[in-house]
Write an enzyme that holds these catalytic residues in place. Structure first.
Site, PDB file in Angstrom:
ATOM      1  N   ASP A   1      -0.732  14.513 -15.363  1.00  0.00           N
ATOM      2  CA  ASP A   1       0.102  15.514 -16.004  1.00  0.00           C
ATOM      3  C   ASP A   1      -0.715  16.626 -16.647  1.00  0.00           C
ATOM      4  OD1 ASP A   1       0.520  14.803 -19.406  1.00  0.00           O
ATOM      5  OD2 ASP A   1      -0.868  13.712 -18.121  1.00  0.00           O
TER       6      ASP A   1
ATOM      7  N   ARG B   1       4.022  14.755 -14.166  1.00  0.00           N
ATOM      8  CA  ARG B   1       3.578  13.389 -13.900  1.00  0.00           C
ATOM      9  C   ARG B   1       4.460  12.710 -12.840  1.00  0.00           C
ATOM     10  NH1 ARG B   1       0.420  10.389 -17.359  1.00  0.00           N
ATOM     11  NH2 ARG B   1       0.937  11.646 -19.168  1.00  0.00           N
TER      12      ARG B   1
ATOM     13  N   LYS C   1      -0.493   6.225 -19.686  1.00  0.00           N
ATOM     14  CA  LYS C   1       0.765   6.410 -19.033  1.00  0.00           C
ATOM     15  C   LYS C   1       0.576   6.714 -17.558  1.00  0.00           C
ATOM     16  CE  LYS C   1       2.930   8.406 -23.096  1.00  0.00           C
ATOM     17  NZ  LYS C   1       3.490   9.621 -23.680  1.00  0.00           N
ATOM     18  N   GLY C   2      -0.615   7.141 -17.203  1.00  0.00           N
ATOM     19  CA  GLY C   2      -0.852   7.633 -15.857  1.00  0.00           C
ATOM     20  C   GLY C   2      -0.598   6.659 -14.735  1.00  0.00           C
TER      21      GLY C   2
ATOM     22  N   ASP D   1     -12.518   8.887 -13.898  1.00  0.00           N
ATOM     23  CA  ASP D   1     -13.175  10.181 -14.029  1.00  0.00           C
ATOM     24  C   ASP D   1     -14.649   9.938 -14.371  1.00  0.00           C
ATOM     25  OD1 ASP D   1     -13.883  12.814 -14.741  1.00  0.00           O
ATOM     26  OD2 ASP D   1     -11.967  13.219 -15.676  1.00  0.00           O
TER      27      ASP D   1
ATOM     28  N   LYS E   1     -12.758  10.336  -9.192  1.00  0.00           N
ATOM     29  CA  LYS E   1     -13.440  11.626  -9.320  1.00  0.00           C
ATOM     30  C   LYS E   1     -14.948  11.384  -9.399  1.00  0.00           C
ATOM     31  CE  LYS E   1     -10.422  15.087 -11.242  1.00  0.00           C
ATOM     32  NZ  LYS E   1     -10.306  16.107 -12.274  1.00  0.00           N
TER      33      LYS E   1
END
Length: 193
Positions: free
Chosen positions: A153, A159, A41-42, A97, A125
């Site tokens: 989120d 979010r 969803k990000g 990430d 990241k």
């Protein structure tokens, strides 16, 4: 506890970088019909803003993943609706990430016989990277803090913010996630001051 948070990327800077990424991508795909695939969803906010800056013929698609087990195995919860064989694909990620999820997605998509495969990630990241992955278009390198906003989120909250925030005191925040609300939604909480 509003001192436990800091805005690391404001809304104007986010939008300026998204516009730059859009120009870079458009130049690379000048004559091609690219299929952008947002990873849910990000990626929703990033995907929406990026798509408004791509003057391309494209069919946006979405892919939703499920992670399960202690080893973090990834499976597809919602797949794209069109065949990808012979197509140019652009994966749209809000953040990379460890690289494990992106590596898995890239292998899954490449196995479908795509002509080319590139990734655009708003946030990278780097300090958390476990495996090397290709990120052809990178918005910002960020540290190891827990991040909120612009697609990121905490248990489904925050979010929708137009900027990116770092949580500086994760233990306090986890104990009271609403402690961020005065910073996240200042107009709603203006009367409380």
């Amino acid at each position: 506890m509003t001192e436990g948070f800091t805005r690391i990327i404001d809304a104007e800077t986010v939008q300026r970088r998204v516009a730059e990424l859009g120009r870079e991508i458009a130049a690379d795909y000048a004559d091609d019909d690219v299929v952008p695939i947002g990873i849910l969803k990000g990626s929703l906010l990033f995907m929406k803003d990026l798509m408004t800056r791509l003057p391309l013929t494209y069919t946006p698609e979405f892919l939703s993943l499920t992670r399960f087990g202690h080893d973090g195995r990834v499976s597809i919860a919602m797949d794209v609706s069109m065949p990808l064989e012979g197509r140019d694909v652009l994966l749209v990620m809000h953040m990379v990430d460890t690289g494990l999820t992106l590596g898995t997605i890239r292998r899954m998509i490449a196995a479908r016989g795509v002509r080319s495969l590139r990734t655009v990630a708003l946030l990278d990241k780097v300090p958390r990277r476990i495996v090397d992955v290709d990120i052809e278009y990178r918005g910002f390198e960020v540290g190891d803090e827990y991040l909120l906003g612009y697609g990121l989120d905490y248990e489904g909250r925050y979010r929708n913010l137009d900027s990116v925030w770092a949580v500086l005191d994760m233990a306090s925040f986890a104990a009271d996630p609403s402690s961020f609300e005065p910073l996240a939604y200042p107009t709603v909480h203006a009367g409380e001051r």
